[in-house]
Scaffold this active site. Sequence first.
Site, mmCIF file in Angstrom:
data_model
loop_
_atom_site.group_PDB
_atom_site.id
_atom_site.type_symbol
_atom_site.label_atom_id
_atom_site.label_comp_id
_atom_site.label_asym_id
_atom_site.label_seq_id
_atom_site.Cartn_x
_atom_site.Cartn_y
_atom_site.Cartn_z
ATOM 1 N N ASP A 122 -16.302 5.374 2.630
ATOM 2 C CA ASP A 122 -14.911 5.114 2.225
ATOM 3 C C ASP A 122 -14.830 3.993 1.194
ATOM 4 O O ASP A 122 -14.153 4.122 0.173
ATOM 5 C CB ASP A 122 -14.052 4.732 3.450
ATOM 6 N N GLY A 128 -6.540 8.415 8.259
ATOM 7 C CA GLY A 128 -7.695 9.158 7.748
ATOM 8 C C GLY A 128 -7.818 9.154 6.237
ATOM 9 O O GLY A 128 -8.728 9.777 5.689
ATOM 10 N N SER A 137 0.825 -1.210 0.000
ATOM 11 C CA SER A 137 0.000 0.000 0.000
ATOM 12 C C SER A 137 0.858 1.259 0.000
ATOM 13 O O SER A 137 1.890 1.315 0.657
ATOM 14 C CB SER A 137 -0.920 0.008 1.224
HETATM 15 N N1 LIG Z 1 -2.559 -2.721 3.643
HETATM 16 C C1 LIG Z 1 -3.137 -3.190 4.749
HETATM 17 N N2 LIG Z 1 -2.826 -4.399 5.229
HETATM 18 C C2 LIG Z 1 -3.412 -4.883 6.364
HETATM 19 N N3 LIG Z 1 -4.329 -4.199 7.088
HETATM 20 C C3 LIG Z 1 -4.673 -2.994 6.643
HETATM 21 C C4 LIG Z 1 -4.106 -2.421 5.462
HETATM 22 N N4 LIG Z 1 -4.632 -1.199 5.286
HETATM 23 C C5 LIG Z 1 -5.491 -1.005 6.327
HETATM 24 N N5 LIG Z 1 -5.523 -2.072 7.130
HETATM 25 C C6 LIG Z 1 -6.327 -2.216 8.374
HETATM 26 O O1 LIG Z 1 -7.035 -1.011 8.570
HETATM 27 C C7 LIG Z 1 -6.589 -0.341 9.776
HETATM 28 C C8 LIG Z 1 -6.582 1.156 9.583
HETATM 29 O O2 LIG Z 1 -7.920 1.571 9.376
HETATM 30 P P1 LIG Z 1 -8.546 2.865 10.019
HETATM 31 O O3 LIG Z 1 -8.264 2.915 11.486
HETATM 32 O O4 LIG Z 1 -9.945 2.887 9.583
HETATM 33 O O5 LIG Z 1 -7.722 4.075 9.347
HETATM 34 P P2 LIG Z 1 -7.673 4.521 7.814
HETATM 35 O O6 LIG Z 1 -8.771 3.800 7.101
HETATM 36 O O7 LIG Z 1 -7.913 5.993 7.843
HETATM 37 O O8 LIG Z 1 -6.317 4.236 7.310
HETATM 38 C C9 LIG Z 1 -5.195 -0.919 10.016
HETATM 39 O O9 LIG Z 1 -4.824 -0.803 11.369
HETATM 40 C C10 LIG Z 1 -5.402 -2.372 9.583
HETATM 41 O O10 LIG Z 1 -6.066 -3.129 10.552
HETATM 42 C C1 LIG Z 2 -15.235 8.827 10.523
HETATM 43 C C2 LIG Z 2 -15.704 8.243 9.191
HETATM 44 O O1 LIG Z 2 -16.717 9.120 8.680
HETATM 45 C C3 LIG Z 2 -14.570 8.196 8.173
HETATM 46 C C4 LIG Z 2 -13.394 7.391 8.644
HETATM 47 O O2 LIG Z 2 -12.347 7.434 7.702
HETATM 48 P P1 LIG Z 2 -10.910 6.825 8.039
HETATM 49 O O3 LIG Z 2 -11.074 5.399 8.388
HETATM 50 O O4 LIG Z 2 -10.345 7.612 9.193
HETATM 51 O O5 LIG Z 2 -10.108 6.997 6.769
HETATM 52 C C5 LIG Z 2 -16.297 6.868 9.440
HETATM 53 C C6 LIG Z 2 -17.157 6.300 8.333
HETATM 54 O O6 LIG Z 2 -17.786 7.081 7.601
HETATM 55 O O7 LIG Z 2 -17.221 5.054 8.230
HETATM 56 MG MG LIG Z 3 -10.737 3.427 7.765
#
Ligand SMILES: Nc1ncnc2c1ncn2[C@@H]1O[C@H](COP(=O)(O)OP(=O)(O)O)[C@@H](O)[C@H]1O
Ligand SMILES: C[C@@](O)(CCOP(=O)(O)O)CC(=O)O
Ligand SMILES: [Mg+2]
Length: 386
Positions: A203, A142, A135
């Site tokens: 998302d 976020g 990735s």
């Molecule tokens: N490339 C990836 N490989 C494994 N898990 C992933 C990967 N990308 C995201 N994740 C999962 O999603 C979590 C992050 O999601 P979240 O807290 O919603 O933040 P965001 O969606 O903003 O990056 C990571 O901690 C992991 O559990």
């Molecule tokens: C806070 C929220 O509106 C967006 C979350 O985005 P992220 O996982 O922080 O990239 C949650 C959602 O819509 O599922």
């Molecule tokens: Mg997320």
Amino acid sequence: MEVTARAPGKIILSGEHAVVHGSTAVAASINLYTNVTVSIPTAGNDDSLKLQLKDMALEFSWPIGRIKEALSNLGPPSSSTPTSCSIESIKSISALVEEKNIPEAKIALASGVSAFLWLYTSIQGFKPATVAVTSELPLGSGLGSSAAFCVALSAALLALSDSVNVDKQHQGWKMFGESDLELLNKWAFEGEKIIHGKPSGIDNTVSTYGNMIKFTSGNLTRIKSNMPIKMLVTNTKVGRNTKALIAGVSERTLRHPNAMSVVFNAVDSISNEVASIILSPAPDDVSITEKEQKLEELMEMNQGLLQCMGVSHASIETVLRTTLKYKLASKLTGAGGGGCVLTLLPTLLSGTVVDKVITELETCGFQCLISGIGGNGVEICIGGSS
Ligand SMILES: Nc1ncnc2c1ncn2[C@@H]1O[C@H](COP(=O)(O)OP(=O)(O)O)[C@@H](O)[C@H]1O
Ligand SMILES: C[C@@](O)(CCOP(=O)(O)O)CC(=O)O
Ligand SMILES: [Mg+2]
């Protein structure tokens, strides 16, 4: 047989959190991707399911027999019917993940690995395979890495199933048809539920369809932008967890239902105005500048309401103060609590000012990038041989 899928991350221009409670939000895809390659061996004696997280140099492997034993309650896979992970299955999956002893510093990955096991076994069943993930998105910042992961994984797994029609002869990246996109978006939402707890679905939807969307209560409207939009994305590098932040907003809503309902209504109006500004024609520089000024004001208002929801953070406030010195408007994007902040860069802003603000933000220890917004959604590439 091998398939690679790539799915973009996103920025939320307005409406995060409130969108979970039924308000409108506006989001756009960004040109940073998560790639998932699924390789299914045609023959051989390796009877295991492997998940390789290449960026972190981590590999998790389960004997197929162990997965079958843990998830013996699952019927045959039904890739055309997206299904929620039951409490019983999530417990069994958590046990499979715990056996892998993920290092404490990387424990946030556990929910992603759980989502992987659910999507894999639900779509492909108990077949051996190797799934490799890379990735360009920072995780937990976020920019929607969780959704990009679920969308790319669902796309690759469905491309190898009987539920979607892919032209196996076509070389290079290609998009799914409309009904296949709908199916994979629903599967990705099931994965996102395991990671976010209570996601709105915005998302995974913007990662699936790409471009710019307006999203309310599960319904998307595609937005064709009539103005150039340039955003500076500042990653505060303060880690946080979307699931916990969403739960915090829900708890505040239970404590103060009337006040929070007014906050969510205000966000709804802001998002609808943001969408109509982006959609309205801008025949010249003057009207683009006017539109940018309105967007800046709406971003500031949205940020104030996110503070009301309790999801800002000292690091976010530092970015806001720093950009304000240059008369630039900013708001957090995604779940907040750290993570990334958006700053609108008006078309007529000089490159010197942009350089100065980036230097000052980087001096604070933040990381800046100017992302391309509104590109394609998920795409797949068929490779390998059967
Ligand atoms: N490339 C990836 N490989 C494994 N898990 C992933 C990967 N990308 C995201 N994740 C999962 O999603 C979590 C992050 O999601 P979240 O807290 O919603 O933040 P965001 O969606 O903003 O990056 C990571 O901690 C992991 O559990
Ligand atoms: C806070 C929220 O509106 C967006 C979350 O985005 P992220 O996982 O922080 O990239 C949650 C959602 O819509 O599922
Ligand atoms: Mg997320």
